[in-house]
Scaffold this motif. Structure first.
Motif, mmCIF file in Angstrom:
data_model
loop_
_atom_site.group_PDB
_atom_site.id
_atom_site.type_symbol
_atom_site.label_atom_id
_atom_site.label_comp_id
_atom_site.label_asym_id
_atom_site.label_seq_id
_atom_site.Cartn_x
_atom_site.Cartn_y
_atom_site.Cartn_z
ATOM 1 N N ASP A 1 15.493 27.684 -33.359
ATOM 2 C CA ASP A 1 14.039 27.697 -33.472
ATOM 3 C C ASP A 1 13.311 27.706 -32.129
ATOM 4 N N GLY A 2 14.028 27.748 -31.025
ATOM 5 C CA GLY A 2 13.363 27.852 -29.728
ATOM 6 C C GLY A 2 12.882 26.552 -29.135
ATOM 7 N N ARG A 3 13.142 25.423 -29.794
ATOM 8 C CA ARG A 3 12.692 24.154 -29.243
ATOM 9 C C ARG A 3 13.433 23.810 -27.955
ATOM 10 N N VAL A 4 12.840 22.901 -27.186
ATOM 11 C CA VAL A 4 13.533 22.343 -26.033
ATOM 12 C C VAL A 4 14.708 21.514 -26.546
ATOM 13 N N PRO A 5 15.903 21.684 -26.010
ATOM 14 C CA PRO A 5 17.050 20.906 -26.487
ATOM 15 C C PRO A 5 16.816 19.408 -26.326
ATOM 16 N N ASP A 6 17.245 18.647 -27.314
ATOM 17 C CA ASP A 6 17.133 17.196 -27.206
ATOM 18 C C ASP A 6 18.237 16.671 -26.287
ATOM 19 N N VAL A 7 18.241 15.363 -26.082
ATOM 20 C CA VAL A 7 19.200 14.771 -25.147
ATOM 21 C C VAL A 7 20.637 15.004 -25.607
ATOM 22 N N GLY A 8 20.888 14.886 -26.916
ATOM 23 C CA GLY A 8 22.234 15.075 -27.421
ATOM 24 C C GLY A 8 22.772 16.469 -27.161
ATOM 25 N N SER A 9 21.977 17.490 -27.467
ATOM 26 C CA SER A 9 22.400 18.872 -27.242
ATOM 27 C C SER A 9 22.549 19.157 -25.749
ATOM 28 N N SER A 10 21.627 18.631 -24.952
ATOM 29 C CA SER A 10 21.688 18.854 -23.505
ATOM 30 C C SER A 10 22.919 18.194 -22.896
ATOM 31 N N LEU A 11 23.236 16.988 -23.360
ATOM 32 C CA LEU A 11 24.408 16.280 -22.843
ATOM 33 C C LEU A 11 25.700 16.998 -23.223
ATOM 34 N N LEU A 12 25.811 17.416 -24.472
ATOM 35 C CA LEU A 12 27.013 18.121 -24.913
ATOM 36 C C LEU A 12 27.190 19.418 -24.131
ATOM 37 N N ARG A 13 26.107 20.122 -23.920
ATOM 38 C CA ARG A 13 26.147 21.365 -23.150
ATOM 39 C C ARG A 13 26.629 21.110 -21.722
ATOM 40 N N ALA A 14 26.109 20.057 -21.092
ATOM 41 C CA ALA A 14 26.487 19.735 -19.717
ATOM 42 C C ALA A 14 27.930 19.267 -19.614
ATOM 43 N N LEU A 15 28.392 18.488 -20.588
ATOM 44 C CA LEU A 15 29.772 17.994 -20.553
ATOM 45 C C LEU A 15 30.770 19.145 -20.650
ATOM 46 N N VAL A 16 30.517 20.071 -21.569
ATOM 47 C CA VAL A 16 31.430 21.207 -21.718
ATOM 48 C C VAL A 16 31.433 22.064 -20.456
ATOM 49 N N LEU A 17 30.296 22.142 -19.781
ATOM 50 C CA LEU A 17 30.225 22.945 -18.562
ATOM 51 C C LEU A 17 30.921 22.281 -17.380
ATOM 52 N N TRP A 18 30.678 20.969 -17.181
ATOM 53 C CA TRP A 18 31.076 20.339 -15.927
ATOM 54 C C TRP A 18 32.389 19.567 -15.967
ATOM 55 N N VAL A 19 32.766 18.974 -17.093
ATOM 56 C CA VAL A 19 33.993 18.167 -17.110
ATOM 57 C C VAL A 19 35.221 19.002 -16.750
ATOM 58 N N PRO A 20 35.469 20.133 -17.408
ATOM 59 C CA PRO A 20 36.637 20.927 -16.992
ATOM 60 C C PRO A 20 36.501 21.455 -15.568
ATOM 61 N N LYS B 1 28.248 38.459 -28.008
ATOM 62 C CA LYS B 1 27.203 39.236 -28.660
ATOM 63 C C LYS B 1 26.689 38.481 -29.870
ATOM 64 N N PRO B 2 25.388 38.486 -30.138
ATOM 65 C CA PRO B 2 24.354 39.167 -29.361
ATOM 66 C C PRO B 2 23.603 38.264 -28.386
ATOM 67 N N TYR B 3 23.998 36.970 -28.272
ATOM 68 C CA TYR B 3 23.146 36.008 -27.570
ATOM 69 C C TYR B 3 23.599 35.662 -26.155
ATOM 70 N N ARG B 4 24.725 36.226 -25.684
ATOM 71 C CA ARG B 4 25.220 35.960 -24.334
ATOM 72 C C ARG B 4 25.420 34.464 -24.091
ATOM 73 N N GLN B 5 26.076 33.816 -25.020
ATOM 74 C CA GLN B 5 26.320 32.375 -24.918
ATOM 75 C C GLN B 5 27.647 32.102 -24.227
ATOM 76 N N GLY B 6 27.613 31.238 -23.220
ATOM 77 C CA GLY B 6 28.845 30.699 -22.687
ATOM 78 C C GLY B 6 29.362 29.626 -23.625
ATOM 79 N N LEU B 7 30.567 29.124 -23.343
ATOM 80 C CA LEU B 7 31.121 28.081 -24.202
ATOM 81 C C LEU B 7 30.223 26.854 -24.230
ATOM 82 N N HIS B 8 29.556 26.549 -23.115
ATOM 83 C CA HIS B 8 28.653 25.394 -23.095
ATOM 84 C C HIS B 8 27.422 25.651 -23.964
ATOM 85 N N ASP B 9 26.945 26.907 -24.026
ATOM 86 C CA ASP B 9 25.829 27.233 -24.916
ATOM 87 C C ASP B 9 26.235 27.099 -26.374
ATOM 88 N N LYS B 10 27.424 27.544 -26.697
ATOM 89 C CA LYS B 10 27.889 27.427 -28.083
ATOM 90 C C LYS B 10 28.029 25.964 -28.485
#
Length: 245
Positions: A185-204, A225-234
């Motif tokens: 829906d285009g909202r700003v990610p909440d803390v939970g989604s932002s934290l999960l995204r950051a953990l998947v990106l930075w821990v490995p 395709k079609p959203y160009r999501q990295g694993l952290h975005d997913k």
């Protein structure tokens, strides 16, 4: 007198037993009453896309324009001939801009960490003349693991705080005019989604896989395709899009 005859003075058309069935009425003339709108699809009812905050009463979705498809309903593309999955969304962030934004953010976190490390003797760097076992022992020392933990907290905390509290924009994304948004829906990610995204990106990236993990992230962004999501975005169910300013 027969019961089949109407009473004296009464027209035969008024006899309820002789009335013809009424013909079905045609379509209403323009200007006539219209049925009330409801919550059914296409009826104009409210939805999470109707206002930037997700409440009823708005006229445009948080992306601007028509509403995008929900994450759980064909978020990775539908069958051929289906609705455009990118309808209603702003342009997806270009790969080059995403890389530049990430480099800016990495520098912003790295510089203070480097200055702090100098106060404690600096980060040990291996030279060509050292034995590999000695280098491995130094890298596996408690001091090195402590420094890795401090770095992990710094990078994850920075990404989480900036994404959740500053309209989905780190300093790098603000400079490159990008932002992170929830895909559904285009909202700003909440803390939970932002934290999960950051953990998947930075821990490995900081604990085990280093350059290999960055290569994995780059490949997933390029081929998804079609959203160009990295694993952290997913993981966070997010997408990176262009921002007006």
């Amino acid at each position: 007198m027969s019961n089949d005859q109407p009473p004296p003075g009464q027209s035969p058309d008024d006899d309820p037993f002789r009335k013809k069935p009424q013909e079905p009425q045609g379509p209403q003339e323009p200007g006539g009453p219209t049925p009330p709108s409801g919550g059914a699809p296409g009826s104009g009812g409210s939805s999470p896309y109707d206002s930037p905050l997700g409440g009823p009463g708005g006229t445009g979705g948080p992306y601007g324009g028509e509403r995008p498809p929900p994450y759980d309903a064909g978020a990775y593309g539908g069958p051929y001939g289906g609705a455009d999955p990118l309808a209603g969304m702003p342009p997806l962030a270009g790969f080059g801009k995403r890389v530049l934004a990430r480099l800016i953010d990495m520098i912003i976190v790295f510089v203070p960490l480097f200055l702090i490390s100098l106060a404690f003797g600096g980060i040990e760097v291996a030279t060509g003349g050292e034995d590999w076992d000695e280098v491995t022992d130094r890298m596996n020392s408690g001091e090195q693991w402590l420094w890795s933990l401090i770095s992990l907290v710094a990078y994850v905390g920075y990404d989480t705080l900036m994404t959740a509290k500053y309209n989905g924009r780190t300093v790098g994304k603000k400079i490159m005019k990008l932002r992170v948004a929830m895909l559904n829906d285009g909202r700003v990610p909440d803390v939970g989604s932002s934290l999960l995204r950051a953990l998947v990106l930075w821990v490995p990236a900081l604990v085990c896989c280093y350059c290999i993990w960055w290569l994995v992230i780059i490949i997933t962004v390029l081929v998804d395709k079609p959203y160009r999501q990295g694993l952290h975005d997913k993981a966070g169910k997010t997408v990176v899009v262009s921002a007006a300013q």
